[in-house]
Scaffold this motif. Structure first.
Motif, PDB file in Angstrom:
ATOM      1  N   GLY B   7     -24.365   9.514  -2.933  1.00 12.06           N
ATOM      2  CA  GLY B   7     -24.796   9.990  -1.541  1.00 12.06           C
ATOM      3  C   GLY B   7     -25.631   9.276  -0.738  1.00 12.06           C
ATOM      4  N   PHE B   8     -25.952   9.778   0.119  1.00 16.23           N
ATOM      5  CA  PHE B   8     -26.843   9.038   1.211  1.00 16.23           C
ATOM      6  C   PHE B   8     -28.060   8.172   1.567  1.00 16.23           C
TER       7      PHE B   8
ATOM      8  N   ARG C 175     -21.863  11.399   5.842  1.00  7.51           N
ATOM      9  CA  ARG C 175     -21.298  11.176   5.481  1.00  7.51           C
ATOM     10  C   ARG C 175     -21.532  10.769   3.630  1.00  7.51           C
ATOM     11  N   SER C 176     -21.251  11.966   2.716  1.00  4.39           N
ATOM     12  CA  SER C 176     -21.992  11.783   1.533  1.00  4.39           C
ATOM     13  C   SER C 176     -20.352  11.605   0.669  1.00  4.39           C
ATOM     14  N   GLU C 177     -21.087  10.474  -0.458  1.00  5.63           N
ATOM     15  CA  GLU C 177     -19.965  10.309  -0.894  1.00  5.63           C
ATOM     16  C   GLU C 177     -20.307  10.588  -2.773  1.00  5.63           C
ATOM     17  N   MET C 337     -22.470  17.932   2.246  1.00  3.79           N
ATOM     18  CA  MET C 337     -23.050  17.296   0.746  1.00  3.79           C
ATOM     19  C   MET C 337     -23.571  18.083  -0.522  1.00  3.79           C
TER      20      MET C 337
END
Lengths: 161, 80, 753
Positions: B7-8, C175-177, C337
């Motif tokens: 994630g971030f 933005r979170s991946e 998220m």
């Protein structure tokens, strides 16, 4: 304040209070008579948390003016227990875990009592429609309906004996 | 040990997906991570969660990390 | 001192029984005191003035006329809240949400507040406050807010989580991946790929008790707050930070709470009430109206979600992706998220990628709502799972069983799973008698799975034994749904005494160490753990007292069945000492007997559920009736099964409301059009059937009793389960929640072409 003096009966006791003509019976009960078992969830008659009886008829206290109680009989959850004994509905709500947070419980109890007085042997559907004016957000109503069914059964037995 | 970021947290560390670090506990691991990537300080300060062999630890910095454990750094969770 | 938290397969005498809750009588007689049920001598009544505009500059607030109104004792605006946050932006967001600072960011945003001798006077004063607004362009839709040229909510927001870091402002806060593998290669291997876009509307937690507090803050900076909250310790910390107070000088007491579901984890008006009290130097009572609750306290996100899943003909998924766009209201959040983390967590996937976008709009600040963000993601993913199963000609349950995550699966959010319960819940669905019910005309069946992260956190309890052997257990986690009964069962189980001998109280912030908020399904998990350890500490003291009484070494004393027993032949002449007997002698054997524990209860473990539902849709009206509903969820160990079932049923009912009725409706002016229970319709008794439950007990290895949190997961599957059932009933795929009658009718008409 141009108050109105009101003489009424609350849970069987003679009561007198002074309130502005615009004040709701809900505010009177909660703020002047300290009957805080009557809850306010919306103030617009949509949630049933302030369900009380007025001359035996189920009403939302937020939709009634304090002044309208003149000469009438008001019933609240605080008057449900008699002679130190819990009402069968109160017992069954506890036994059946029919409450989680409990904020809607006083309204449900008053509404269920009024329902069973009209109809001592309601079907599940009659219970569901009879209590459709009371909102509960915790339970999904499952255990509330079961508690009312259990109490109705006990009350019918009590009546026969 | 290899610590994986997601994630971030991964982007705050300049896009790296995994990093080789030392530490016998969750707390030691986070300290060495912060030394390596000062840009992660704010994120770590505000709270992260560390998954050790799949079990998520949000607060227990004294949690031991066994040798060979799979370690995954996650954003801290919220709940209702 | 470290505690052994590992599961031990112990037998139970009391845990698992359905005892009556200790607060039951107070709650059925009306005696229980909720947020609005207390008053203080000399108290003032506070009311809040709120923005009628979706987005506006506040050019001037003239309070002079209101201040002159007899009976008005204090007025506050944004200027009365100096910045004590030390540059902490998320704390500043909370403060700015409580009271606007130069700009109204949504319809209902607080711009001023008044404390007066009564409500009538406060209402009059609000009307005398003149606010000069300059309306600004607004945006309330999540997709519109992401579009080129959308009005920018905050010029300081730069999208986090993208490389290189942007230099211009955006409504996308983050933005979170998450994911692993190669999704392009995975889709290339697929025989069938299904792709669909979904929308879910904004819903409110809908607790029946509005936010309410009684605040008292003196000029010396010490005060008290009585408040309906899920976390009084957190409220204390936040209010102290925002108002520049010493934490120890603000005592916060949690009232009985009339529902929270995440909405009472945040402060909304409490700092305002405290500041009014400080200014007037009198107690201030502030109770939100229902209209204010809807317009200005934490709803959950509305969302827009794309899901794509590909599979081989044999039913194995080869790749899955999701893009999730969640609005967080007028302040940055992390809600997308969580959606991205949870979306594919039920499945064993080689190639998976989920990307979340947290988006700002002119709506109220989003708060957690029961398994926050997971239900919307599950709606998209579980709908596509059903569509894919249909394309493959496979049974929807079999298809899920074939792809279910298990021990050793790499979770879509990263780590490798330990023992988990998704497989057993799916198997239970397959075997459930509900599956055999015959469907009639216009009826459809649907099922869906759900996942949520539970957590534990900081917890502190005190257990005190009275001279008569009765026990006071003081905990700091607010009881939102019957946890006092469960904790009393645990204390009684450990001590070997009757359930009725234990009285559980929720301690105020001055009587215990910090306890995290009751959220994340942590109440019974974490306070249960701390109660076990506190009781075991008390047992050590009881054993010492018994040893001293007998004049034998303490290691010759064991605690069994509620009494101290002396071990060994040499002690065979010593009759056991019960807890009551030891307690009675305690004044002369060393004083009060107590056990205390503070713990960080990590290791809550993840949670899974599968739901099954039958519906009937009236093709004339588009109205949907839920005919039968079954919830199957892993509880680890159900301490009090009634209240576990209650959590399952309550979450399902909230999900049913979300699926079929509930939504925030905004007009073109950006104002909320349905801020009341008449137009925002939550399920009533006649809308629902009995909700069947099946509790699975797969012990959590990280809790002495095997407990898992149960509060939240039950709201995750319903949107998708009902979406699948309605789609099956009408023969058209539903992709917009709520599936209100007009939406269903339109879908049927569109499909008929």
């Amino acid at each position: 304040m141009n108050g109105v003096t009101v003489s009424t009966t609350v849970n069987g006791d003679a009561v007198q209070f002074v309130c502005p003509p615009s004040e709701s019976l809900l505010d009177v009960l909660r703020n002047r008579l300290n009957l805080t078992g009557v809850k306010e969830g919306c103030g617009t008659g949509d949630c049933g948390a302030c369900s009380i009886t007025l001359d035996g008829r189920l009403v939302c206290a937020c939709l009634v003016l304090g002044a309208e109680a003149e000469g009438r009989e008001v019933g609240t959850v605080e008057g449900m227990s008699e002679n130190g004994e819990l009402h069968p509905l109160q017992v069954q709500f506890i036994e059946n875990a029919a409450l989680q947070c409990g904020i809607c419980t006083p309204g449900f109890l008053v509404a269920a009592k009024a329902l069973l007085e009209r109809n001592p042997n309601p079907t599940e559907e009659e219970i569901r429609y009879g209590l459709a004016g009371n909102l509960c957000r915790c339970t999904g109503y499952d255990k509330i309906v079961r508690a009312v069914q259990a109490a109705a059964k006990i009350m019918r037995k009590g009546r026969k004996s | 040990m290899e610590v994986q970021l997601s994630g971030f947290l991964s982007s705050a560390a300049g896009g790296v997906q995994s990093v080789e670090l030392t530490g016998e506990t969750v707390g030691e691991l986070l300290t060495s991570l912060e030394l390596r990537y000062p840009s992660l300080r704010d994120a770590i300060e505000q709270g992260v969660a560390v998954a050790v062999n799949g079990e998520i630890y949000r607060d227990r910095r004294d949690q031991p990390i066994p040798p060979g454990a799979e370690v995954f750094l996650l954003p801290r969770l919220a709940g209702g | 001192m470290p505690y052994e938290t590992a599961y031990t397969n112990q037998g139970f005498n009391l845990v698992g029984s359905r005892v009556n809750r200790p607060d039951g009588i107070d709650k059925v007689t009306g005696r229980a005191k909720y947020g609005a049920d207390v008053n203080a001598a000399g108290q003032l009544v506070a009311k809040v003035l709120r923005s009628p505009h979706a987005h506006a500059l506040i050019k001037k607030i003239d309070t002079s006329k209101a201040a002159k109104l007899p009976g008005v004792k204090a007025i506050v605006t944004g200027d009365d809240f100096p910045d004590h946050t030390g540059g902490n932006r998320s704390m500043m967001d909370i403060l700015e949400n409580c009271m606007a600072r130069g700009r109204a960011l949504y319809d209902g945003h607080a711009v001023a507040a008044v404390a007066a001798i009564d409500g009538e006077t406060a209402d009059k004063a609000l009307k005398l406050i003149k606010v000069t607004y300059k309306k600004l362009p607004h945006v309330t839709d999540v997709d519109a807010a992401m579009a080129e040229g959308a009005p920018i909510i905050h010029d300081w927001v730069r999208t986090a989580g993208v490389q290189p870091a942007p230099t211009t402002a955006s409504n996308v806060a983050q933005r979170s991946e998450f994911g692993h593998g190669d999704v392009e290669a995975g889709f290339a291997q697929a025989d069938i790929v299904v792709e669909k876009t979904f929308k879910t509307e904004q819903t409110h937690q809908g607790y029946i008790e509005p936010h309410a507090c009684l605040a008292q803050l003196g000029p010396d900076g010490s005060g008290e707050l009585w408040v309906t909250t899920q976390g009084h310790f957190t409220f204390r910390n936040v209010c102290s930070t925002l108002l520049g107070l010493d934490v120890a000088k603000l005592k916060v007491t949690s009232s009985e709470i009339g529902g929270g579901f995440g909405g009472k984890t945040h402060v909304w008006t409490e700092p305002v009430a405290l500041q009014l009290s400080r200014k007037a130097n009198r107690p201030v009572k502030l109770v939100m109206t229902r209209d204010e609750v809807f317009r200005a306290s934490g709803p959950t996100s509305s969302t827009s979600i794309d899901v794509k899943i590909g599979a081989k003909k044999n039913g194995r998924i080869t790749a899955a992706t999701a893009e999730l766009r969640y609005q967080s209201g007028a302040f940055p959040g992390m809600w997308a998220m969580f959606g991205a983390m949870t979306s594919f967590a039920c499945y064993d996937l080689k190639n998976v990628k989920s990307v979340g976008y947290d988006v700002l709009v002119n709506r109220p600040k989003v708060a957690a709502y029961r398994a926050p963000s997971a239900p919307m993601a599950a709606f998209g993913v579980e709908s596509v799972m059903d569509m894919l199963a249909a394309e493959l000609g496979m049974d929807a349950v079999e298809f899920r069983i074939k792809n279910a995550a298990k021990k050793g699966t790499k979770a879509s959010y990263g780590p490798i799973y330990g023992p988990i319960g998704i497989g057993p819940t799916l198997q239970a669905v397959k075997d459930h008698p509900h599956m055999k019910r015959r469907l009639g005309k216009n009826q459809g069946r649907g099922m869906a799975c759900g996942f949520w992260f539970n957590f534990g956190g900081q917890t502190c309890t005190d257990l005190n034994i009275g001279v008569d052997g009765s026990v006071n257990l003081t905990v700091g986690t607010v009881d939102v749904g019957g946890s006092r009964a469960s904790l009393a069962l645990i204390a009684a189980e450990e001590l070997g005494i009757d359930y009725d001998q234990v009285r559980v109280t929720i301690g105020d912030t001055n009587s215990l160490g910090h306890n995290d908020t009751t959220e994340g399904s942590r109440g019974t998990f974490s306070s249960g753990m701390a109660t076990i350890f506190a009781a075991r500490n008390a047992i050590e003291v009881l054993k010492q007292r018994a040893a001293a009484t007998w004049d034998i070494p303490v290691d010759q004393v064991v605690w069994e069945a509620g009494e101290a027993r002396a071990k060994g032949k040499q002690n065979s002449n010593l009759p056991p000492l019960t807890l009551k007997e030891i307690a009675a002698k305690s004044p002369r054997t060393g004083g009060p007997i107590a056990g205390h524990n503070e713990v960080v209860a990590d290791g809550a473990g993840v949670s899974f559920a599968s739901h099954l539902v039958d519906v009937e849709v009236d093709p004339e009206t588009g109205s949907t009736r839920v005919l039968r509903y079954t919830v199957i969820q892993d509880a680890g160990k159900a301490i009090h099964p009634d209240y576990v079932e209650g959590q399952f049923q309550g979450g399902a009912a909230q999900g049913i409301g979300w699926a079929l009725n509930e939504e925030y409706i905004y007009g073109d002016d950006g104002c909320l059009q349905n801020p009341g229970f008449l137009d925002y319709r939550i399920p009533v008794c006649s809308d629902l059937p009995f909700i069947d439950t099946q509790i699975l007990e797969i012990p959590n290895p990280n809790h002495p009793y095997g407990v898992r949190g149960v509060g939240e997961t039950s709201i995750v599957p319903p949107l998708a389960a009902i979406g699948n059932a309605v789609s099956n009933a009408v023969g058209v795929r539903m992709n917009h929640v709520p599936m209100s009658p007009p939406r269903i009718l339109k879908a049927i008409e569109d499909a008929a072409g």
